[in-house]
Design an enzyme around this catalytic site. Structure first.
Site, PDB file in Angstrom:
ATOM      1  CB  SER A 182     -13.731  -5.290  21.222  1.00  0.00           C
ATOM      2  OG  SER A 182     -12.446  -5.690  20.816  1.00  0.00           O
ATOM      3  CG  ASP A 267     -12.188 -12.768  23.904  1.00  0.00           C
ATOM      4  OD1 ASP A 267     -11.373 -12.774  22.977  1.00  0.00           O
ATOM      5  OD2 ASP A 267     -12.847 -11.766  24.233  1.00  0.00           O
ATOM      6  CG  HIS A 296     -13.262 -10.587  21.003  1.00  0.00           C
ATOM      7  ND1 HIS A 296     -12.966 -10.030  22.229  1.00  0.00           N
ATOM      8  CD2 HIS A 296     -13.241  -9.557  20.105  1.00  0.00           C
ATOM      9  CE1 HIS A 296     -12.771  -8.723  22.087  1.00  0.00           C
ATOM     10  NE2 HIS A 296     -12.934  -8.412  20.807  1.00  0.00           N
TER      11      HIS A 296
END
Length: 334
Positions: A182, A267, A296
């Site tokens: 991320s 995601d 995600h």
């Protein structure tokens, strides 16, 4: 061609132009020089960790603008030194956490350096003076000036963490891996782009790609920028200009080391298509694992053993970098 490979080929069609400002390269060369002009003042303190197979130390050093950066330095107690080393970066509002989180990498024979993102939820503060943005939302700090923006300090802290790792006698500076998910995936790309010392990059579900689209879609922390522009619409052009200096799409062509990335097609926080747009600009050897049914937060479940295998192949030269393991994994690009 199987279903996963078909979806991968479809996903790889995503493309977006770079949005670099005319002074982009000058901005970063000056920033890198500024970041490295002062000593790091590294401090290591013993930290008790149960078990005799690992040594854990509390790490701190002077990051960008003299901000004291906190983290861990973890080294296998046994094995052939110097060790390959993973420099690990965290997601938005993340922190270094507890040492046990890194033991899979230590068990695989890697030293680990990890740091708190400045001014988020860990022990690293944020001492920079911002004249714009919302102080409480890190991504909005300094939105009106790229020299002030929060990500300038964060990206340079990550670059300097690689310098710190390379300075340790237990670490083989020719075998340094940068890794994170991320926000940490974006930091991985930035460290690979700017440090000159990263030999392999493992960015997972990377964020901070295609800022304009993510702001419009109010995705993850970029919702805070959307709120800012809803209040100050006359500042939109300058905000987009500022963020362009930190967009992974624009820094990706500075990455020349091998890259093994991952994305999930479900995601909605850091959509796969936005990192794939950056992926096309990477100049070094590269491969990307595309997970059609993952979002995600759960790409790491199937991807972790693949990432560890890739890291081991690279660090020890035992197999081709992107070799399949086991056989039923989707084919990698050669």
């Amino acid at each position: 061609m199987g279903y996963q490979e078909m979806r991968r080929e479809e996903a790889l069609k995503a493309f977006a132009p770079q949005t670099k400002q005319p002074d982009y390269d000058q901005f970063w060369e000056e920033t890198i020089a500024e970041a490295r002009k002062s000593p790091r003042n590294i401090k290591l303190s013993p930290y008790f960790y149960p078990g005799e197979h690992v040594v854990v130390k509390d790490l701190s050093f002077d990051g960008f603008d003299g901000q004291r950066v906190k983290g861990w330095y973890i080294v296998p107690a046994y094995g052939k030194r110097p060790f390959p080393c993973v420099v690990f970066f965290h997601g938005g509002n993340g922190w270094r956490g507890n040492p046990h989180a890194y033991m899979s990498m230590v068990a695989a024979g890697f030293a680990v350096v990890t740091i708190d993102p400045r001014g988020q939820t860990g022990d690293t503060m944020d001492n920079r003076d911002y004249s714009s943005g919302y102080k409480g939302f890190f991504i909005t700090r300094g939105l009106m000036d790229p020299h002030e923006h929060y990500l300038r300090g964060l990206y340079m802290d990550c670059m300097l963490a690689v310098d710190v790792a390379a300075s340790f006698s237990e670490v083989d500076e020719s075998r340094i891996i940068v890794r994170g998910a991320s926000q940490g995936g974006a930091c991985t790309m930035a460290a690979a782009a700017f440090s000159g010392k990263a030999g392999l990059a493992i960015p997972d579900v990377p964020s901070y790609c295609n800022f304009p689209r993510r702001i419009e879609n109010r995705q993850a922390t970029l919702e805070n920028v959307a709120d800012y522009l809803a209040r100050y619409p006359e500042r939109t052009d300058q905000v987009m200009k500022t963020l362009s200096y930190f967009d992974v799409i624009n820094l990706a062509d500075r990455v020349t080391c091998p890259v093994y990335a991952s994305v999930g097609l479900k995601d909605n926080m850091a959509p796969a298509e936005y990192f794939i747009q950056a992926y096309h600009y990477i100049k070094g050897p590269k491969d990307i694992a595309v997970y059609p049914f993952n979002d995600h937060g759960n790409v790491s479940v199937p991807h972790e053993p693949r990432a560890l295998a890739c890291m081991g192949h690279w660090a020890h030269g035992t197999r081709p970098l992107f070799a399949q393991l086991p056989r039923d994994w989707p084919a990698f690009d050669r």
